[in-house]
Design a protein around this motif. Structure first.
Motif, mmCIF file in Angstrom:
data_model
loop_
_atom_site.group_PDB
_atom_site.id
_atom_site.type_symbol
_atom_site.label_atom_id
_atom_site.label_comp_id
_atom_site.label_asym_id
_atom_site.label_seq_id
_atom_site.Cartn_x
_atom_site.Cartn_y
_atom_site.Cartn_z
ATOM 1 N N SER A 19 63.028 -43.373 38.457
ATOM 2 C CA SER A 19 62.008 -43.260 37.423
ATOM 3 C C SER A 19 61.192 -44.543 37.361
ATOM 4 C CB SER A 19 62.684 -42.981 36.085
ATOM 5 O OG SER A 19 61.727 -42.807 35.084
ATOM 6 N N ARG A 20 61.891 -45.684 37.396
ATOM 7 C CA ARG A 20 61.188 -46.957 37.347
ATOM 8 C C ARG A 20 60.298 -47.150 38.563
ATOM 9 N NH1 ARG A 20 65.355 -49.025 34.723
ATOM 10 N NH2 ARG A 20 66.553 -49.483 36.597
ATOM 11 N N SER A 21 60.857 -46.889 39.748
ATOM 12 C CA SER A 21 60.058 -47.061 40.968
ATOM 13 C C SER A 21 58.814 -46.184 40.946
ATOM 14 C CB SER A 21 60.869 -46.697 42.219
ATOM 15 O OG SER A 21 62.197 -47.065 42.083
ATOM 16 N N LEU A 22 59.025 -44.950 40.545
ATOM 17 C CA LEU A 22 57.893 -44.019 40.511
ATOM 18 C C LEU A 22 56.837 -44.510 39.536
ATOM 19 C CD1 LEU A 22 59.023 -40.291 40.562
ATOM 20 C CD2 LEU A 22 57.468 -41.453 42.108
ATOM 21 N N SER A 23 57.289 -44.967 38.398
ATOM 22 C CA SER A 23 56.377 -45.460 37.382
ATOM 23 C C SER A 23 55.520 -46.580 37.967
ATOM 24 C CB SER A 23 57.176 -45.993 36.192
ATOM 25 O OG SER A 23 56.771 -45.357 35.014
ATOM 26 N N GLU A 24 56.172 -47.488 38.684
ATOM 27 C CA GLU A 24 55.421 -48.568 39.323
ATOM 28 C C GLU A 24 54.448 -48.029 40.354
ATOM 29 O OE1 GLU A 24 57.805 -51.783 41.011
ATOM 30 O OE2 GLU A 24 58.891 -51.755 39.101
ATOM 31 N N HIS A 36 48.543 -46.020 36.672
ATOM 32 C CA HIS A 36 47.115 -46.296 36.800
ATOM 33 C C HIS A 36 46.494 -45.680 38.056
ATOM 34 C CE1 HIS A 36 47.855 -48.839 33.454
ATOM 35 N NE2 HIS A 36 48.766 -49.515 34.129
ATOM 36 N N CYS A 37 47.160 -44.717 38.643
ATOM 37 C CA CYS A 37 46.545 -43.956 39.737
ATOM 38 C C CYS A 37 45.775 -42.785 39.164
ATOM 39 C CB CYS A 37 47.615 -43.369 40.662
ATOM 40 S SG CYS A 37 48.422 -44.594 41.666
ATOM 41 N N SER A 38 44.697 -42.388 39.830
ATOM 42 C CA SER A 38 44.104 -41.091 39.534
ATOM 43 C C SER A 38 45.006 -40.048 40.181
ATOM 44 C CB SER A 38 42.702 -40.998 40.121
ATOM 45 O OG SER A 38 42.793 -40.920 41.528
ATOM 46 N N LEU A 39 44.769 -38.792 39.853
ATOM 47 C CA LEU A 39 45.614 -37.750 40.419
ATOM 48 C C LEU A 39 45.515 -37.739 41.931
ATOM 49 C CD1 LEU A 39 45.219 -34.738 37.977
ATOM 50 C CD2 LEU A 39 47.131 -36.306 38.271
ATOM 51 N N GLU A 40 44.294 -37.971 42.402
ATOM 52 C CA GLU A 40 44.057 -37.941 43.846
ATOM 53 C C GLU A 40 44.880 -39.036 44.542
ATOM 54 O OE1 GLU A 40 42.790 -36.819 47.427
ATOM 55 O OE2 GLU A 40 42.758 -35.747 45.515
ATOM 56 N N GLU A 41 44.805 -40.231 43.994
ATOM 57 C CA GLU A 41 45.575 -41.339 44.553
ATOM 58 C C GLU A 41 47.071 -41.041 44.493
ATOM 59 O OE1 GLU A 41 42.428 -44.818 43.143
ATOM 60 O OE2 GLU A 41 44.342 -44.521 42.105
ATOM 61 N N ALA A 42 47.481 -40.505 43.342
ATOM 62 C CA ALA A 42 48.899 -40.203 43.160
ATOM 63 C C ALA A 42 49.385 -39.256 44.250
ATOM 64 C CB ALA A 42 49.124 -39.581 41.780
ATOM 65 N N ARG A 43 48.553 -38.285 44.526
ATOM 66 C CA ARG A 43 48.919 -37.301 45.544
ATOM 67 C C ARG A 43 49.109 -37.991 46.903
ATOM 68 N NH1 ARG A 43 46.936 -33.602 49.076
ATOM 69 N NH2 ARG A 43 44.955 -34.699 49.131
ATOM 70 N N GLU A 44 48.144 -38.850 47.236
ATOM 71 C CA GLU A 44 48.222 -39.535 48.527
ATOM 72 C C GLU A 44 49.461 -40.423 48.627
ATOM 73 O OE1 GLU A 44 44.517 -41.548 49.078
ATOM 74 O OE2 GLU A 44 43.438 -39.636 49.166
ATOM 75 N N ARG A 45 49.688 -41.160 47.559
ATOM 76 C CA ARG A 45 50.849 -42.048 47.589
ATOM 77 C C ARG A 45 52.141 -41.240 47.698
ATOM 78 N NH1 ARG A 45 49.849 -47.248 43.661
ATOM 79 N NH2 ARG A 45 47.696 -47.590 44.331
ATOM 80 N N LEU A 46 52.157 -40.122 47.040
ATOM 81 C CA LEU A 46 53.359 -39.292 47.099
ATOM 82 C C LEU A 46 53.574 -38.796 48.522
ATOM 83 C CD1 LEU A 46 53.105 -37.295 43.756
ATOM 84 C CD2 LEU A 46 54.976 -38.778 44.464
ATOM 85 N N HIS A 103 57.841 -41.397 54.495
ATOM 86 C CA HIS A 103 58.849 -42.452 54.722
ATOM 87 C C HIS A 103 60.160 -42.115 54.055
ATOM 88 C CE1 HIS A 103 55.133 -45.193 55.160
ATOM 89 N NE2 HIS A 103 55.481 -44.654 56.329
ATOM 90 N N ASP A 104 60.032 -41.396 52.958
ATOM 91 C CA ASP A 104 61.199 -40.967 52.200
ATOM 92 C C ASP A 104 62.116 -42.145 51.869
ATOM 93 O OD1 ASP A 104 62.658 -39.242 50.770
ATOM 94 O OD2 ASP A 104 63.628 -38.269 52.479
ATOM 95 N N ARG A 105 61.471 -43.188 51.373
ATOM 96 C CA ARG A 105 62.247 -44.368 51.029
ATOM 97 C C ARG A 105 63.196 -44.101 49.868
ATOM 98 N NH1 ARG A 105 57.433 -48.178 52.118
ATOM 99 N NH2 ARG A 105 56.486 -46.896 50.539
ATOM 100 N N LEU A 106 62.736 -43.236 48.989
ATOM 101 C CA LEU A 106 63.542 -43.019 47.780
ATOM 102 C C LEU A 106 64.616 -41.940 47.979
ATOM 103 C CD1 LEU A 106 60.649 -43.054 45.144
ATOM 104 C CD2 LEU A 106 62.220 -44.904 45.680
ATOM 105 N N LYS A 116 54.170 -33.679 43.835
ATOM 106 C CA LYS A 116 52.923 -33.607 44.602
ATOM 107 C C LYS A 116 52.179 -32.312 44.238
ATOM 108 C CE LYS A 116 51.753 -32.212 48.843
ATOM 109 N NZ LYS A 116 52.392 -31.688 50.041
ATOM 110 N N GLN A 117 52.963 -31.242 44.222
ATOM 111 C CA GLN A 117 52.357 -29.957 43.846
ATOM 112 C C GLN A 117 51.683 -30.043 42.493
ATOM 113 O OE1 GLN A 117 54.316 -26.342 44.005
ATOM 114 N NE2 GLN A 117 54.521 -26.335 46.230
ATOM 115 N N TRP A 118 52.339 -30.751 41.583
ATOM 116 C CA TRP A 118 51.755 -30.869 40.263
ATOM 117 C C TRP A 118 50.426 -31.634 40.317
ATOM 118 C CZ3 TRP A 118 50.784 -35.491 37.777
ATOM 119 C CH2 TRP A 118 50.247 -35.358 36.490
ATOM 120 N N ALA A 119 50.440 -32.718 41.104
ATOM 121 C CA ALA A 119 49.232 -33.534 41.190
ATOM 122 C C ALA A 119 48.075 -32.739 41.786
ATOM 123 C CB ALA A 119 49.494 -34.775 42.036
#
Lengths: 340, 340
Positions: B177-182, B186-196, B202-205, B215-218
């Motif tokens: 939750s913390r990592s995701l929050s970071e 302050h991302c727009s939905l579009e950015e959020a989607r890309e970062r996701l 990489h599937d670091r998490l 992602k689907q939600w975004a």
DNA sequence: AATAGCACTCCGGCCGATAGAGTGCCAACT
DNA sequence: AGTTGGCACTCTATCGGCCGGAGTGCTATT
């Protein structure tokens, strides 16, 4: 009942469903596959009238089926084409695409009902009672707000925004969240309220204001009542039987009241699986003798999730509408059951 | 425009609002306080017809006000009784009791609109755009579900249930939750989607499935569109002008479509404060020449929260309806503004 | 400029006649 | 005995014609 009579009743019903008019003996003898003179038909029709299955609006009009007549037709005479059923089932599955959100699924389903039947669609979401608190969690949203997430033992989630004391740190909040969770887990709402009052008195947690807001929620939760949603009501206004404004008014008033229709829906939710038909006066909705209601439960995870169906004129093609409602309910059950 | 003409226009409008019928010169001269012979009135009425403020349905009927005539009346001739305004304001305040929930407040408000005007009530909740993610929080609900709480920079909260991997411990979850929050703050939905997407690759998490669902939600969030809610539509069916089924149908179809009405509502939301009236064709809703819409914004915390008002026949008593809508909107603004 | 009078128009309601559809019953037929 | 054709009767919906009422526009008058 003689086979002859059954056959003629069936023919009268079919003709009536097609035209909406009372049907006479001559028209019947010319219309169909039956090789009988008008006079013979007249005799049979007189018998059927005595049995209460047909009636004539006035001396020299033809005969219309009564509610009982339609009931007899639906129960015993009507044959649902198996091909139609399969075809519908396939068409609905392919036509509707999967959405995850339950509301979207239901929206799609009613839209499909409306477009297939051209009647008004109806869907209820059965809300199980909120009996016990399973879990409670306080999430910091901003410096001014906290989101309280409360989960019931039935898995129902409720959210509530409460004001946040400026001095409350995130760390302290999660501490409080844990204490509250311990305090309230597995309580009924009544118990929760009492415990909260006690807590407020002692104010051990020093968050009086937050507790007050939660107490208010416990006293007045979003009540666990099924809700009814309609769509496509304007379709009904196209039907000639709703040409008189009076009929329309009682119908739309019933849509607004919801009370009586909810009773009907709950009746269906509690009965066994399958499509239920209420013809004319059978649904006991005042001033709505001219409409029939076709409903079916939908399920998921082994629980009854709600009811869906259509409301249309008494004169509807039941052999078509029943499978439509049936297939749609099955589709919804499949999607909701398999998806979560 | 001569004073004489204004006076007569006003009288015609008043008589028309009362009776709904076209009004003739004789009736007018007998009716009111004006000391003029029918013939003089006829002359004036002929002038007013030339000006486009009156019209006659056919040769030998009386005159009705046109939309422009009504507009002139509402803008320049009508006087709103100050007493009525005060009285309404007081009566609404005392009649409605305070609820905390915004939906309950709005429900009460429209119910009051319907019962005071006997027209259909209408309320929109303005949903501001969901521009940037302010905060994201994952709350464990059960061993199978996680509640994702996403807060926008405008303070709007969205909830979404996502499936939980059985192996995921509560501790690990709050870490994620913390990592995701970071990651997403302050991302727009579009950015959020890309970062996701990058994160999924990489599937670091090591929580591929959870990320997929987010992602689907975004991609497909609950869209930030205002919603429209109606109540008391059946009231309209009592009006004689809706005796013809055609009129009713176009009206109720418009209720279902919502699109066009939303445009109107947004127009009101963006204009300055106060009650807006759309008479007949002015609202540009096809086939709805016979209705008028009276709307007012309501506000809270200095923001526009939405619009409320009524839809009724063009022939309504504007001098009564306008203050009703005004007072109700003010009341809602007061309650919502002061309460949170 | 306002008014009274008058001829004209149009709508809506009210017959009365008619056509159409359908019934019930009776007598005849198989 | 069941079925059929015929016939008299009934009820409705519709159409045309006929007013009466309401209202207008124009013109002459005060």
């Amino acid at each position: 009942m003689k086979e002859r009579h059954e056959f003629i009743l069936g023919e009268v019903v079919k003709a009536y469903l097609d035209t909406g008019q009372a049907v006479g003996s001559r028209a019947l003898s010319e219309r169909g596959d039956l090789e009988l003179s008008p006079a013979s038909i007249r005799n049979a029709m007189a018998d059927l009238e005595r049995m209460g299955l047909l009636c004539s609006p006035h001396t020299s009009a033809g005969r219309k089926p009564t509610d009982s007549g339609l009931r007899y037709f639906v129960d015993s005479l009507m044959v649902v084409d198996a091909n139609l059923h399969n075809h519908l089932s396939a068409s609905i599955s392919s036509h509707l695409n999967l959405k995850r959100d339950i509301n979207q699924v239901l929206q799609q389903a009613t839209d499909e009902l409306v477009s297939l039947t051209r009647f008004a669609g109806l869907v209820s979401v059965h809300e199980p009672d909120f009996s016990r608190i399973e879990k409670i969690e306080l999430v910091p949203i901003s410096t001014e707000q906290i989101l309280a997430v409360i989960v019931s033992s039935e898995g129902k989630v409720q959210n509530r925004l409460v004001r946040r004391d400026a001095q409350l740190s995130d760390g302290r909040l999660s501490e409080i969240s844990r204490s509250l969770s311990e305090l309230l887990s597995h309580c009924s709402l009544e118990e929760a309220r009492e415990r909260l009052i006690r807590e407020i008195d002692h104010d051990r947690l020093r968050i009086r204001q937050l507790l007050e807001e939660l107490k208010q929620w416990a006293e007045n939760p979003t009540k666990g009542k099924s809700d009814l949603i309609f769509s496509g009501q304007s379709q009904l206004l196209k039907m000639p039987e709703f040409g008189v404004i009076e009929t329309v008014r009682s119908l739309f008033t019933a849509f607004e009241e919801k009370e009586d229709l909810l009773k009907l829906v709950e009746q269906v939710e509690q009965s066994e699986h399958g499509v239920k038909v209420f013809i004319g006066h059978e649904h006991a909705l005042i001033d709505m003798d001219e409409v029939s209601v076709v409903l079916s439960r939908y399920e998921g995870e082994g629980r009854v999730l709600g009811t869906l169906g259509v409301i249309g004129p008494k004169r509807m093609h039941y052999e078509r509408v029943l499978p439509i409602v049936d297939c749609t309910a099955r589709w919804v059950s499949r999607v909701l059951g398999g998806n979560r």
